[in-house]
Design a protein around this motif. Structure first.
Motif, PDB file in Angstrom:
ATOM      1  N   GLY A  95      -0.932 -21.215  17.066  1.00 46.94           N
ATOM      2  CA  GLY A  95       0.301 -20.607  17.559  1.00 46.94           C
ATOM      3  C   GLY A  95       1.451 -20.752  16.574  1.00 46.94           C
ATOM      4  N   ASP A  96       1.565 -21.941  15.980  1.00 46.08           N
ATOM      5  CA  ASP A  96       2.662 -22.188  15.043  1.00 46.08           C
ATOM      6  C   ASP A  96       2.588 -21.261  13.835  1.00 46.08           C
ATOM      7  N   ILE A  97       1.398 -21.151  13.255  1.00 53.63           N
ATOM      8  CA  ILE A  97       1.243 -20.280  12.073  1.00 53.63           C
ATOM      9  C   ILE A  97       1.483 -18.825  12.472  1.00 53.63           C
ATOM     10  N   ALA A  98       0.948 -18.434  13.626  1.00 51.66           N
ATOM     11  CA  ALA A  98       1.063 -17.037  14.055  1.00 51.66           C
ATOM     12  C   ALA A  98       2.515 -16.631  14.250  1.00 51.66           C
ATOM     13  N   ARG A  99       3.304 -17.504  14.856  1.00 49.50           N
ATOM     14  CA  ARG A  99       4.721 -17.152  15.089  1.00 49.50           C
ATOM     15  C   ARG A  99       5.478 -17.012  13.784  1.00 49.50           C
ATOM     16  N   LYS A 100       5.166 -17.875  12.836  1.00 45.68           N
ATOM     17  CA  LYS A 100       5.827 -17.786  11.524  1.00 45.68           C
ATOM     18  C   LYS A 100       5.416 -16.480  10.825  1.00 45.68           C
ATOM     19  N   ALA A 101       4.126 -16.184  10.858  1.00 44.33           N
ATOM     20  CA  ALA A 101       3.624 -14.986  10.184  1.00 44.33           C
ATOM     21  C   ALA A 101       4.127 -13.716  10.864  1.00 44.33           C
ATOM     22  N   ALA A 102       4.336 -13.777  12.177  1.00 47.80           N
ATOM     23  CA  ALA A 102       4.777 -12.583  12.915  1.00 47.80           C
ATOM     24  C   ALA A 102       6.150 -12.111  12.445  1.00 47.80           C
ATOM     25  N   VAL A 103       7.017 -13.062  12.088  1.00 49.68           N
ATOM     26  CA  VAL A 103       8.359 -12.693  11.607  1.00 49.68           C
ATOM     27  C   VAL A 103       8.235 -11.854  10.336  1.00 49.68           C
ATOM     28  N   GLU A 104       7.408 -12.339   9.402  1.00 58.24           N
ATOM     29  CA  GLU A 104       7.216 -11.595   8.149  1.00 58.24           C
ATOM     30  C   GLU A 104       6.548 -10.258   8.420  1.00 58.24           C
ATOM     31  N   THR A 105       5.563 -10.287   9.301  1.00 61.37           N
ATOM     32  CA  THR A 105       4.793  -9.073   9.555  1.00 61.37           C
ATOM     33  C   THR A 105       5.630  -7.999  10.239  1.00 61.37           C
ATOM     34  N   SER A 106       6.583  -8.394  11.081  1.00 57.86           N
ATOM     35  CA  SER A 106       7.408  -7.367  11.726  1.00 57.86           C
ATOM     36  C   SER A 106       8.264  -6.670  10.663  1.00 57.86           C
ATOM     37  N   TYR A 107       8.659  -7.412   9.647  1.00 54.28           N
ATOM     38  CA  TYR A 107       9.379  -6.757   8.540  1.00 54.28           C
ATOM     39  C   TYR A 107       8.433  -5.839   7.741  1.00 54.28           C
ATOM     40  N   HIS A 108       7.216  -6.300   7.482  1.00 51.10           N
ATOM     41  CA  HIS A 108       6.250  -5.452   6.760  1.00 51.10           C
ATOM     42  C   HIS A 108       6.035  -4.140   7.512  1.00 51.10           C
ATOM     43  N   LEU A 109       5.909  -4.254   8.835  1.00 53.93           N
ATOM     44  CA  LEU A 109       5.664  -3.055   9.639  1.00 53.93           C
ATOM     45  C   LEU A 109       6.869  -2.117   9.596  1.00 53.93           C
ATOM     46  N   GLU A 110       8.052  -2.676   9.655  1.00 49.14           N
ATOM     47  CA  GLU A 110       9.254  -1.844   9.579  1.00 49.14           C
ATOM     48  C   GLU A 110       9.268  -1.078   8.265  1.00 49.14           C
ATOM     49  N   ARG A 111       8.936  -1.773   7.213  1.00 40.19           N
ATOM     50  CA  ARG A 111       8.972  -1.173   5.885  1.00 40.19           C
ATOM     51  C   ARG A 111       7.863  -0.127   5.702  1.00 40.19           C
ATOM     52  N   SER A 112       6.630  -0.480   6.076  1.00 39.61           N
ATOM     53  CA  SER A 112       5.528   0.472   5.870  1.00 39.61           C
ATOM     54  C   SER A 112       5.714   1.693   6.771  1.00 39.61           C
ATOM     55  N   THR A 113       6.252   1.494   7.980  1.00 38.77           N
ATOM     56  CA  THR A 113       6.506   2.630   8.865  1.00 38.77           C
ATOM     57  C   THR A 113       7.545   3.554   8.237  1.00 38.77           C
ATOM     58  N   ASP A 114       8.632   2.961   7.764  1.00 39.97           N
ATOM     59  CA  ASP A 114       9.717   3.735   7.160  1.00 39.97           C
ATOM     60  C   ASP A 114       9.216   4.585   5.992  1.00 39.97           C
ATOM     61  N   LEU A 115       8.469   3.971   5.102  1.00 41.13           N
ATOM     62  CA  LEU A 115       8.029   4.703   3.911  1.00 41.13           C
ATOM     63  C   LEU A 115       6.954   5.742   4.239  1.00 41.13           C
ATOM     64  N   CYS A 116       6.046   5.399   5.154  1.00 37.74           N
ATOM     65  CA  CYS A 116       5.017   6.367   5.551  1.00 37.74           C
ATOM     66  C   CYS A 116       5.670   7.590   6.190  1.00 37.74           C
ATOM     67  N   LEU A 117       6.698   7.343   7.016  1.00 38.04           N
ATOM     68  CA  LEU A 117       7.414   8.447   7.661  1.00 38.04           C
ATOM     69  C   LEU A 117       8.079   9.358   6.634  1.00 38.04           C
ATOM     70  N   ARG A 118       8.749   8.737   5.690  1.00 37.93           N
ATOM     71  CA  ARG A 118       9.457   9.525   4.672  1.00 37.93           C
ATOM     72  C   ARG A 118       8.499  10.399   3.885  1.00 37.93           C
ATOM     73  N   LEU A 119       7.345   9.833   3.533  1.00 33.86           N
ATOM     74  CA  LEU A 119       6.394  10.602   2.738  1.00 33.86           C
ATOM     75  C   LEU A 119       5.684  11.649   3.602  1.00 33.86           C
ATOM     76  N   ALA A 120       5.327  11.257   4.843  1.00 35.38           N
ATOM     77  CA  ALA A 120       4.619  12.192   5.725  1.00 35.38           C
ATOM     78  C   ALA A 120       5.501  13.381   6.069  1.00 35.38           C
ATOM     79  N   ASP A 121       6.766  13.099   6.305  1.00 31.73           N
ATOM     80  CA  ASP A 121       7.702  14.147   6.695  1.00 31.73           C
ATOM     81  C   ASP A 121       8.568  14.563   5.499  1.00 31.73           C
ATOM     82  N   GLY A 122       8.022  14.409   4.301  1.00 30.77           N
ATOM     83  CA  GLY A 122       8.779  14.735   3.093  1.00 30.77           C
ATOM     84  C   GLY A 122       8.495  16.147   2.630  1.00 30.77           C
TER      85      GLY A 122
END
Lengths: 251, 94
Positions: A123-150
């Motif tokens: 649980g401890d590792i997962a919660r720490k990793a989730a913070v980083e991963t939510s940022y990764h998801l925000e970033r990959s979503t943003d860039l995929c959207l821009r390129l898909a709808d570019g």
């Protein structure tokens, strides 16, 4: 039985992060422009950092004195438990981002569920990793959207990347005997339970980004039990070279 | 030039800082992406609690040649410089 299943879970989580982290690190110095180059390197570092935590705990649970480094650098391909998705080649920038998005969209609900694991170390590792991963998801979503709808060209390239990677996504939701033990003990979620959240995130990208989700049901599998594509061998020969050539080298 | 990604100036408010401070510039397609890029380029080591991004071309700057008229401190007019006062410690940062 519980400890063996827990060990397998930790290898799966650690190896996903390690192999994807290594793949993303291959972009270092080759990003399309400086800002993206730095962002990709940051993502790679986050993932390798997560791998270190998961594999460190894996060694502890196994109880044979193997360290995280030991597990990362001295296992052969058949000893790795990562999803086939994360060993897919980088391809072009959009392909790398699509792979990242498809993984992040699964990883975040997975880590969130693991945050409530009956094993507090997990649980401890997962919660720490989730913070980083939510940022990764925000970033990959943003860039995929821009390129898909570019432009038409970038749209077509993202659709192609999605079609290409789609058959490697099903493995994330396929459970096996290990997953049953883990779910029964409340150590980890049942993989099939994560499909809803993932599907929703992916459908959202498709809707806004004007992409069509493939309807193919076929799923390549084997990574979770150590049967890998040819690509993993090449990754390992690169990643493990130093430790194999100079055993025990440190700096 | 037309197809270049726009330049943005980045301002970050530090952990204990009072004001946003200019930290540098970067390229991004729009404000949202500029903030994401700023996070990756400038705030990986706990530097900030808040980020501002401003299009570089929105900033009007003084010309270096105006340095004299704008900044000549007129040191001979000592009454312009409030150096005769002691500031009590309780006032804190001014």
């Amino acid at each position: 039985m519980r400890d063996e299943a827990l060990f397998q879970l930790l290898l799966r989580l650690g190896d996903n992060a390690l192999i994807l982290g290594h793949r993303v690190s291959e972009w270092c110095g080759h990003g399309p422009y400086l800002e993206e180059d730095i962002a990709l390197a940051n993502t790679a570092l986050d993932l390798v950092g997560q791998a270190q935590l998961w594999l460190g705990l894996a060694g502890e649970v196994e109880g044979k004195g193997r360290s995280a480094d030991n597990l990362a650098y001295l296992r052969d391909a058949s000893g790795f438990r990562n999803l086939l998705l994360v060993e897919r080649p980088n391809g072009h920038f959009g392909q790398t981002l699509m792979r990242q998005f498809l993984f992040d969209a699964w990883s975040l609900p997975m880590l969130t569920a693991l945050g409530a694991s009956t094993d507090t170390r997990v649980g401890d590792i997962a919660r720490k990793a989730a913070v980083e991963t939510s940022y990764h998801l925000e970033r990959s979503t943003d860039l995929c959207l821009r390129l898909a709808d570019g432009t038409q060209k970038s749209h077509d390239m993202m659709q192609e990347a999605l079609d290409d990677l789609w058959p490697y996504t099903g493995e994330m939701f396929l459970g096996d005997g290990v997953d049953t033990v883990l779910a029964d003990d409340g150590l980890a979620p049942d993989p099939t339970d994560l499909r809803g959240a993932w599907q929703k995130t992916v459908q959202q990208l498709a809707d806004v980004g004007t992409l069509t989700l493939p309807d193919g049901q076929f799923a390549h599998k084997g990574g979770k039990t150590g049967r890998h594509s040819e690509h993993l061998g090449y990754i390992l020969s690169d990643m493990q070279f130093l430790q194999r050539a100079y055993p025990g080298a440190t700096w | 030039m037309k197809n270049e990604i726009p330049l943005w100036e980045v301002f970050i408010r530090g952990q204990h800082g009072l004001n946003h401070r200019h930290v540098g510039s970067l390229h991004a397609a729009d404000a949202q992406q500029a903030i994401l890029n700023a996070r990756d380029v400038y705030t990986r080591r706990n530097e900030g609690v808040s980020i501002w991004v401003v299009p570089s071309n929105a900033i009007s700057a003084s010309a270096p040649s105006d340095k004299g008229p704008l900044f000549e401190p007129s040191n001979d007019k000592i009454y312009r410089h409030p150096t005769f006062y002691d500031i009590p410690d309780d006032v804190g940062t001014m």
